[in-house]
Design a protein around this motif. Structure first.
Motif, PDB file in Angstrom:
ATOM      1  N   SER A 437       0.847  -1.189   0.000  1.00 38.49           N
ATOM      2  CA  SER A 437       0.000   0.000   0.000  1.00 38.49           C
ATOM      3  C   SER A 437       0.884   1.240   0.000  1.00 38.49           C
ATOM      4  CB  SER A 437      -0.933  -0.024   1.218  1.00 38.49           C
ATOM      5  OG  SER A 437      -1.755   1.106   1.218  1.00 38.49           O
ATOM      6  N   GLY A 438       0.648   2.147   0.940  1.00 34.00           N
ATOM      7  CA  GLY A 438       1.420   3.386   1.014  1.00 34.00           C
ATOM      8  C   GLY A 438       0.563   4.572   0.631  1.00 34.00           C
ATOM      9  N   LYS A 439       1.224   5.664   0.196  1.00 32.65           N
ATOM     10  CA  LYS A 439       0.474   6.861  -0.200  1.00 32.65           C
ATOM     11  C   LYS A 439       1.188   7.565  -1.336  1.00 32.65           C
ATOM     12  CE  LYS A 439       2.653  10.152   2.985  1.00 32.65           C
ATOM     13  NZ  LYS A 439       2.442  11.180   4.032  1.00 32.65           N
ATOM     14  N   ILE A 440       0.422   8.354  -2.059  1.00 30.83           N
ATOM     15  CA  ILE A 440       0.951   9.213  -3.107  1.00 30.83           C
ATOM     16  C   ILE A 440       0.565  10.642  -2.786  1.00 30.83           C
ATOM     17  CG2 ILE A 440       0.734   9.892  -5.541  1.00 30.83           C
ATOM     18  CD1 ILE A 440       0.403   6.975  -6.245  1.00 30.83           C
ATOM     19  N   GLU A 441       1.559  11.518  -2.789  1.00 30.85           N
ATOM     20  CA  GLU A 441       1.301  12.948  -2.673  1.00 30.85           C
ATOM     21  C   GLU A 441       1.429  13.553  -4.060  1.00 30.85           C
ATOM     22  OE1 GLU A 441       2.886  14.879   1.150  1.00 30.85           O
ATOM     23  OE2 GLU A 441       4.277  13.231   0.766  1.00 30.85           O
ATOM     24  N   TYR A 442       0.377  14.231  -4.498  1.00 32.05           N
ATOM     25  CA  TYR A 442       0.335  14.788  -5.855  1.00 32.05           C
ATOM     26  C   TYR A 442       0.397  16.302  -5.766  1.00 32.05           C
ATOM     27  CZ  TYR A 442      -0.775  14.865 -10.847  1.00 32.05           C
ATOM     28  OH  TYR A 442      -0.710  15.022 -12.208  1.00 32.05           O
ATOM     29  N   LEU A 443       1.507  16.884  -6.246  1.00 29.34           N
ATOM     30  CA  LEU A 443       1.715  18.334  -6.235  1.00 29.34           C
ATOM     31  C   LEU A 443       1.519  18.866  -7.649  1.00 29.34           C
ATOM     32  CD1 LEU A 443       3.692  16.949  -3.996  1.00 29.34           C
ATOM     33  CD2 LEU A 443       4.676  19.241  -3.871  1.00 29.34           C
ATOM     34  N   ARG A 444       0.746  19.946  -7.772  1.00 32.96           N
ATOM     35  CA  ARG A 444       0.381  20.445  -9.087  1.00 32.96           C
ATOM     36  C   ARG A 444       1.146  21.710  -9.478  1.00 32.96           C
ATOM     37  NH1 ARG A 444      -6.026  19.936 -10.382  1.00 32.96           N
ATOM     38  NH2 ARG A 444      -6.569  18.189  -9.025  1.00 32.96           N
ATOM     39  N   GLU A 445       1.421  21.807 -10.755  1.00 32.85           N
ATOM     40  CA  GLU A 445       1.825  23.043 -11.433  1.00 32.85           C
ATOM     41  C   GLU A 445       3.014  23.742 -10.782  1.00 32.85           C
ATOM     42  OE1 GLU A 445      -1.749  25.401 -11.721  1.00 32.85           O
ATOM     43  OE2 GLU A 445      -2.916  23.636 -12.274  1.00 32.85           O
ATOM     44  N   LEU A 446       4.143  23.081 -10.807  1.00 26.03           N
ATOM     45  CA  LEU A 446       5.378  23.657 -10.286  1.00 26.03           C
ATOM     46  C   LEU A 446       6.392  23.787 -11.421  1.00 26.03           C
ATOM     47  CD1 LEU A 446       5.680  21.535  -7.019  1.00 26.03           C
ATOM     48  CD2 LEU A 446       5.006  23.946  -7.180  1.00 26.03           C
ATOM     49  N   PRO A 447       7.275  24.794 -11.374  1.00 29.20           N
ATOM     50  CA  PRO A 447       8.313  24.882 -12.400  1.00 29.20           C
ATOM     51  C   PRO A 447       9.234  23.662 -12.324  1.00 29.20           C
ATOM     52  CG  PRO A 447       8.143  26.938 -11.138  1.00 29.20           C
ATOM     53  CD  PRO A 447       7.346  25.910 -10.409  1.00 29.20           C
ATOM     54  N   GLN A 448       9.359  22.946 -13.419  1.00 35.18           N
ATOM     55  CA  GLN A 448      10.134  21.715 -13.400  1.00 35.18           C
ATOM     56  C   GLN A 448      11.597  21.974 -13.025  1.00 35.18           C
ATOM     57  OE1 GLN A 448      10.992  17.712 -16.099  1.00 35.18           O
ATOM     58  NE2 GLN A 448       9.886  19.404 -17.012  1.00 35.18           N
ATOM     59  N   ALA A 449      12.157  23.070 -13.532  1.00 38.10           N
ATOM     60  CA  ALA A 449      13.556  23.379 -13.209  1.00 38.10           C
ATOM     61  C   ALA A 449      13.740  23.612 -11.717  1.00 38.10           C
ATOM     62  CB  ALA A 449      14.005  24.611 -13.990  1.00 38.10           C
ATOM     63  N   TRP A 450      12.735  24.180 -11.070  1.00 43.32           N
ATOM     64  CA  TRP A 450      12.779  24.401  -9.620  1.00 43.32           C
ATOM     65  C   TRP A 450      12.640  23.077  -8.873  1.00 43.32           C
ATOM     66  CZ3 TRP A 450       9.079  23.635  -5.736  1.00 43.32           C
ATOM     67  CH2 TRP A 450       9.358  24.225  -4.499  1.00 43.32           C
TER      68      TRP A 450
END
Length: 614
Positions: A437-450
């Protein structure tokens, strides 16, 4: 009660970026002020573009019902999280509307949603008081307006947009007209000989306006014209502005010259002469010619804008620039070389010449992202995220495929500029060491280079970066539209597709382990059938499920990834015979040979420049 003058955040400029920032700062109850020199928001669009038609698409009807999907084709609306958002598409159904409507829309946006904007406040000086004790939180910016009023803040955002003309540095430039001040009265140009300096949208906008009145138009540009349909970059020349090129190639007097102006002067008869250099690789021997053309009635400089006014800042906070002062130097989250000073709006294109940061439909997402990043950096808030726990293969894979099918931010800020990040934290059975099992944290819309510089990403045992990209770079340079053909339908990893598509890149401790291009479609969706005979619309999610299982061990694999189910292939697809393949190959080779034939006697260099207009 004394008026408040000290804030945590100050934004200079109430254009679309400043208003967008004000909306989100108000939503999160941040301590902010927006200052604007005009008496209302969106004042740039009261005058510009000069010929009043926007080149930002306003497409209201898009077949699909999701509001988020429709924002992909609405390039002028600001973002709003309300159930009944104010949309620019309700102001006009014209594909390229009048700019005056955009002013009205921004004004109405500020009336409908609460914003803290102070108008008639023209900032003339910015000073940074650096305490030099290693504690940046004690440093403050002091802004002074033309009336002597002072405002202070910890974090400064500059959203002044195209603030100054980017003039060519040539002798005599002060004698000629500019994009900003040239006359729009067509009577002044009737049967006149006009020279336009520049090769971008503003130059072609002017040329298009004058094409029916001017007797002759010469456009001078030192670089080859880049077309948006070739580069897929919205800031390059758009079809709506290129009628003069059509007339040039159809021999209708107007012409484009690839040359560099070096001097302008006025002659005794009141007309203009211009000196210019032209590279001539076809001449024998190849070289550079210096020529003069005289007799122009008008010369108009349309060479773009500068996106930061360095005269506003004193020596304590002058940001570094590039491209002859045109753009500020920005880091991965739009901070300038001056700590705590950020650039927002069209200046964000200083880092982005592939996506849409120079236009509302791009920087509105950058501004929303920056707001969340500021809250994290200065207010100690966690970046917004969604948590999926326990991990369910079907749930997460179906959700993310639906998400990339309608999301607008990744679509507009494509080519991997903005990305989503999935941080996968697996739990294993202590006895078998198999993931359970476990978990997924989904972060949206961030600058990929950052993202790629953050410890939380570099240290993640398993992370997946999600983007939407096209693969134009995989095709021959500047290939004609009709040759931009679909990739192989048998490919599970569609690295060569003519349409934007979702891309999943798997990282383990910061190192990429696999990348998956799931394939594109005409409508850039992965959750619907492409056509009636599409018998395996689940192939997109199947590819993601297989990828997810390969790297997590959760769920199962072996999901079918091809375009058609095996029983359908013989019904819809007939392979060419060897004779047909040979015939098609010959046709393509003949086309290639024709395209490389020139009526030239010189063979020193392959001809690259048309000099027939000299």
């Amino acid at each position: 009660m004394a008026e408040k003058t000290d804030y945590e955040y100050i934004v200079v400029g109430a254009g679309p970026a400043g208003v967008q920032m004000a909306y989100y700062m108000e939503k999160y109850k941040m301590d902010y002020l927006v200052v604007e020199r005009a008496d209302g928001p969106g004042s740039f669009y009261r005058k510009y573009p000069r010929h009043r038609n926007l080149i930002s698409i306003n497409k209201k009807y898009n077949v699909f019902p999701e509001p988020e999907f429709n924002m992909r084709h609405d390039w002028n609306s600001l973002l709003c999280d309300e159930e009944d958002p104010l949309l620019f598409t309700d102001y006009s159904e014209d594909l390229f509307p009048n700019a005056g409507l955009l002013v009205k829309y921004i004004e109405d946006f500020c009336k409908k949603y609460k914003t803290n904007i102070r108008y008639n406040t023209n900032i003339t000086n910015v000073h940074r008081d650096d305490k030099n004790d290693g504690n940046r939180s004690r440093s403050r910016f002091t802004l002074t307006d033309e009336k002597g009023n002072k405002f202070t803040c910890r974090v400064l955002m500059i959203g002044t947009g195209p603030i100054l003309p980017h003039e060519p540095q040539i002798p005599g430039v002060e004698l000629i007209d500019s994009y900003q001040d040239h006359s729009l009265d067509l009577e002044e140009y009737k049967n006149k000989k006009v020279c336009i300096l520049g090769g971008g949208n503003s130059a072609f906008e002017v040329a298009d306006h004058l094409a029916g009145s001017a007797g002759l138009i010469h456009m001078f540009n030192r670089h080859p014209v880049k077309f948006a349909w070739d580069t897929h970059f919205v800031g390059h020349l758009r079809a709506v502005n290129n009628n003069v090129l059509d007339m040039y190639h159809l021999k209708s007097l107007h012409a484009l010259r690839k040359c560099e102006a070096t001097r302008v002067w006025k002659t005794e008869d009141g007309k203009f002469s211009i000196e210019y250099n032209m590279h001539l690789p076809n001449w024998d021997p190849p070289g550079t010619g210096r020529f003069v053309t005289s007799g122009y009635d008008k010369i108009i400089s349309c060479t773009g804008w500068k996106f930061i006014n360095m005269g506003m800042f004193d020596e304590t906070c002058k940001a570094e620039t590039h491209t002859e002062g045109k753009y500020p130097i920005l880091d991965e989250h739009w901070q300038s070389t001056v700590p705590d000073m950020y650039l927002i709006g069209t200046a964000m294109q200083a880092r982005d010449r592939r996506a849409a940061s120079g236009f509302i439909h791009g920087f509105r997402y950058n501004v929303r992202t920056l707001t969340n990043m500021l809250r994290s950096t200065y207010d100690g808030r966690e970046l917004n995220r969604e948590v999926f726990s326990p991990i369910d293969q079907d749930e997460i894979c179906n959700w993310v495929v639906k998400h990339v099918s309608i999301v607008s931010a990744l679509y507009q800020m494509g080519q991997g500029y903005l990305c989503d990040v999935m941080l996968v934290d697996k739990e294993g059975d202590a006895k078998t060491d198999k993931p359970t099992s476990g978990k997924i944290e989904y972060l949206r819309e961030l600058p990929q280079a950052w993202v790629k510089k953050q410890d939380w990403f570099m240290d993640a045992k398993l992370a997946i970066i999600v983007t939407i990209e096209d693969t134009i770079s995989k095709y021959p340079s500047l290939s004609a539209t009709e040759f931009f053909t679909p990739g192989d339908a048998n490919a599970s990893n569609c690295k060569c597709s003519p349409f934007p598509q979702a891309v999943f890149r798997v990282y383990k401790n910061g190192e990429m382990a696999e990348e998956l291009y799931i394939g594109g479609s005409l409508v850039v969706r992965a959750d619907t059938r492409n056509f009636d005979g599409d018998t395996n619309p689940e192939r997109y999610v199947n590819k993601v499920k297989n990828l997810f299982h390969r790297h997590t061990g959760i769920g199962k694999d072996g999901f079918y990834e091809q375009l058609f189910t095996p029983d359908m292939w013989p019904k819809v697809y007939r392979p060419w015979t060897q004779e047909e393949i040979a015939q098609q190959t010959k046709m393509e080779m003949d086309k290639l040979k024709k395209s490389s034939q020139y009526e030239c006697s010189i063979s020193i260099l392959k001809p690259t420049v048309d000099v027939s207009d000299m």
